[in-house]
Design a protein around this motif. Structure first.
Motif, short mmCIF file in Angstrom:
data_model
loop_
_atom_site.label_atom_id
_atom_site.label_comp_id
_atom_site.label_asym_id
_atom_site.label_seq_id
_atom_site.Cartn_x
_atom_site.Cartn_y
_atom_site.Cartn_z
N ASN A 282 -21.55 21.55 -32.94
CA ASN A 282 -22.18 22.81 -33.33
C ASN A 282 -21.54 24.04 -32.70
O ASN A 282 -21.78 25.16 -33.17
CB ASN A 282 -23.68 22.78 -33.01
CG ASN A 282 -23.96 22.49 -31.56
OD1 ASN A 282 -23.50 21.49 -31.01
ND2 ASN A 282 -24.73 23.35 -30.91
N TYR A 283 -20.69 23.89 -31.68
CA TYR A 283 -20.06 25.07 -31.10
C TYR A 283 -19.17 25.77 -32.11
O TYR A 283 -18.93 26.97 -31.99
CB TYR A 283 -19.24 24.68 -29.87
CG TYR A 283 -20.04 24.36 -28.63
CD1 TYR A 283 -21.34 23.83 -28.71
CD2 TYR A 283 -19.51 24.57 -27.36
CE1 TYR A 283 -22.06 23.52 -27.58
CE2 TYR A 283 -20.23 24.25 -26.22
CZ TYR A 283 -21.49 23.73 -26.33
OH TYR A 283 -22.22 23.42 -25.20
N ARG A 284 -18.66 25.06 -33.09
CA ARG A 284 -17.85 25.70 -34.13
C ARG A 284 -18.64 26.74 -34.92
O ARG A 284 -18.03 27.59 -35.59
CB ARG A 284 -17.31 24.65 -35.11
CG ARG A 284 -16.29 23.69 -34.54
CD ARG A 284 -15.58 22.96 -35.64
NE ARG A 284 -14.69 21.91 -35.18
CZ ARG A 284 -13.76 21.33 -35.92
NH1 ARG A 284 -13.62 21.71 -37.19
NH2 ARG A 284 -13.00 20.37 -35.44
N TYR A 285 -19.96 26.67 -34.84
CA TYR A 285 -20.81 27.60 -35.57
C TYR A 285 -21.46 28.64 -34.65
O TYR A 285 -22.30 29.41 -35.09
CB TYR A 285 -21.89 26.83 -36.34
CG TYR A 285 -21.32 26.03 -37.49
CD1 TYR A 285 -21.25 26.58 -38.78
CD2 TYR A 285 -20.82 24.75 -37.31
CE1 TYR A 285 -20.71 25.86 -39.83
CE2 TYR A 285 -20.28 24.03 -38.36
CZ TYR A 285 -20.23 24.59 -39.61
OH TYR A 285 -19.68 23.88 -40.66
N PHE A 286 -21.06 28.68 -33.38
CA PHE A 286 -21.56 29.72 -32.47
C PHE A 286 -20.91 31.05 -32.84
O PHE A 286 -19.71 31.11 -33.14
CB PHE A 286 -21.20 29.39 -31.02
CG PHE A 286 -22.10 28.37 -30.36
CD1 PHE A 286 -23.00 27.61 -31.07
CD2 PHE A 286 -22.02 28.18 -28.98
CE1 PHE A 286 -23.81 26.67 -30.46
CE2 PHE A 286 -22.83 27.25 -28.35
CZ PHE A 286 -23.73 26.49 -29.08
N ALA A 287 -21.66 32.12 -32.75
CA ALA A 287 -21.12 33.45 -33.08
C ALA A 287 -19.95 33.81 -32.16
O ALA A 287 -18.97 34.40 -32.61
CB ALA A 287 -22.23 34.50 -32.96
N THR A 288 -20.06 33.46 -30.88
CA THR A 288 -18.97 33.76 -29.94
C THR A 288 -17.68 33.05 -30.33
O THR A 288 -16.59 33.63 -30.27
CB THR A 288 -19.36 33.32 -28.52
OG1 THR A 288 -19.89 31.99 -28.58
CG2 THR A 288 -20.37 34.26 -27.90
N VAL A 289 -17.79 31.79 -30.72
CA VAL A 289 -16.61 31.00 -31.06
C VAL A 289 -16.00 31.48 -32.36
O VAL A 289 -14.77 31.58 -32.49
CB VAL A 289 -16.98 29.50 -31.11
CG1 VAL A 289 -15.78 28.67 -31.54
CG2 VAL A 289 -17.50 29.04 -29.76
N LEU B 126 -14.25 34.67 -31.58
CA LEU B 126 -13.02 34.39 -30.84
C LEU B 126 -11.92 33.94 -31.80
O LEU B 126 -10.78 34.44 -31.72
CB LEU B 126 -13.29 33.30 -29.79
CG LEU B 126 -12.08 32.80 -29.00
CD1 LEU B 126 -11.38 33.95 -28.26
CD2 LEU B 126 -12.51 31.71 -28.00
N LYS B 127 -12.22 33.07 -32.71
CA LYS B 127 -11.20 32.61 -33.66
C LYS B 127 -10.71 33.75 -34.54
O LYS B 127 -9.49 33.89 -34.77
CB LYS B 127 -11.76 31.47 -34.52
CG LYS B 127 -10.73 30.93 -35.50
CD LYS B 127 -11.12 29.61 -36.12
CE LYS B 127 -10.00 29.06 -36.98
NZ LYS B 127 -10.24 27.70 -37.45
N GLN B 128 -11.62 34.57 -35.02
CA GLN B 128 -11.22 35.70 -35.85
C GLN B 128 -10.32 36.66 -35.06
O GLN B 128 -9.34 37.19 -35.60
CB GLN B 128 -12.46 36.43 -36.36
CG GLN B 128 -13.26 35.62 -37.38
CD GLN B 128 -14.59 36.25 -37.72
OE1 GLN B 128 -15.10 37.12 -36.98
NE2 GLN B 128 -15.18 35.83 -38.83
N MET C 68 -13.20 22.53 -29.60
CA MET C 68 -12.91 23.96 -29.73
C MET C 68 -11.41 24.22 -29.74
O MET C 68 -10.93 25.09 -30.47
CB MET C 68 -13.57 24.74 -28.59
CG MET C 68 -15.06 24.97 -28.76
SD MET C 68 -15.82 25.78 -27.32
CE MET C 68 -15.00 27.38 -27.34
N ILE C 69 -10.65 23.49 -28.91
CA ILE C 69 -9.20 23.67 -28.90
C ILE C 69 -8.64 23.45 -30.30
O ILE C 69 -7.87 24.27 -30.83
CB ILE C 69 -8.54 22.69 -27.90
CG1 ILE C 69 -8.92 23.03 -26.46
CG2 ILE C 69 -7.01 22.72 -28.07
CD1 ILE C 69 -8.51 21.96 -25.45
#
Length: 335
Positions: free
Chosen positions: A126-133, A136-138, A183-184
């Motif tokens: 579910n971290y892939r759907y965190f707003a922070t993550v 960060l990717k964007q 996340m990596i």
């Protein structure tokens, strides 16, 4: 019309996930509730005004009797494999908590079974759907800072493990670092090609498996990620996503607190700026459930499928193997 879901595992974690995410889902309605502890499952039903007829203590019985489309496994990780296998044999789609399972052989068997039955397996990373993550990717994609040189990631937390966690192998890797290693792969859009890792324990920790890890993950794109994590840290804790720095030729992107609160920053040695972002409408497990439902309705493979997540699991298990052998473990052949 909402899809019908059986949730297996209604301990403290499962109840929290059910109350905050499943009950709020626009895509799923309960078809069954399962926990080996009868009082836990009936109390969950009572508290949330759900009929006791939904309650089971045997997942096999629930899979046979309940009219369901899918299963959400929120039970503890050592039983993931047997429950997921049973669900797939009963022709039910499966959403499963991280870690997917505890071995690559188990993962391969479940993925093959799902493919034969034209069913979906999705892992709740579910971290892939965190707003922070997501922010960060964007930012990594738009920062225009030149070539990425290396990445550093740290996670520290003093965790009082559950009884099963105190007896399991690869404790920190499978129970926590699974998020950061995934996340990596997500943030860099690259699989992990090689691992050099060291895990270790602290005398008197009470854990059979190691609670500390240090590793270098070399991605297929050639970027080295230096990772240090501990679930037995006694100092200040990091946020769950960890503290990250992506060092580019022309500056750096951080996920950390650089003075204006935890968030995403761009810094070039002279100035720093925090990147604003909005909370996700379907953040965290809300996003996972929405994607799981969409994949079922659209008859396609879900994001974070079991097949995709095997590559995260492989990197974690390779970290443990590297520590045992004292050498780098190659996951993707060179050339």
């Amino acid at each position: 019309m909402r899809l019908k879901l059986i949730q297996v595992g209604l301990g403290n974690h499962g109840q929290g996930v059910g109350e905050h995410f499943v009950l709020a889902s626009r895509d799923f309605a309960y078809a069954g509730l399962v926990d080996i502890n009868r009082s836990a499952v009936t109390e969950y039903a009572r508290k949330n005004k759900l009929p006791e007829s939904l309650c089971y203590t045997d997942h096999e019985q629930a899979f046979r009797e309940a009219d369901a489309d899918a299963v959400f496994i929120s039970a503890f990780s050592p039983v993931h494999y047997e429950i997921a296998k049973s669900a797939l044999e009963h022709k039910l789609h499966v959403l499963i908590e991280k870690p997917f399972v505890l071995s690559l052989e188990e993962a391969e068997e479940l993925n093959s079974l799902a493919a034969r039955n034209r069913l979906n397996v999705m892992v709740n990373q579910n971290y892939r759907y965190f707003a922070t993550v997501i922010a960060l990717k964007q930012t990594l994609q738009s920062a225009n800072l030149g070539r990425l040189s290396f990445v550093q990631s740290e996670f520290f937390y003093g965790h009082e493990g559950k009884p099963y966690q105190k007896t399991m192998d690869n404790y920190v890797l499978l129970e926590m670092s699974v998020h950061h290693v995934d996340m990596i792969r997500f943030l860099l859009d690259s699989d992990i090609a090689q691992v050099t890792g060291k895990t270790w324990n602290t005398p008197g920790s009470g854990y059979a498996g190691d609670p500390h890890v240090h590793a270098v993950y070399q991605t297929e794109s050639g970027v080295n990620v230096f990772y240090l994590g501990s679930l037995l840290a006694k100092g200040a804790a990091t946020p769950w996503e960890g503290a990250w720095i992506f060092q580019f030729e022309g500056g750096a992107v951080h996920l950390d607190d650089l003075g204006d609160g935890y968030g995403v920053y761009i810094a070039d040695g002279r100035t720093k700026s925090r990147i604003g972002f909005q909370a996700q409408e379907l953040g965290g497990i809300h996003g996972v459930l929405a994607e799981f439902a969409a994949s079922i309705r659209e008859q396609r493979e879900p994001k974070i499928s079991g097949a995709d997540n095997m590559r995260t699991l492989a990197a974690l298990l390779a970290t443990a193997e590297s520590s045992k052998q004292g050498k780098a473990i190659r996951l993707i052949p060179e050339g």
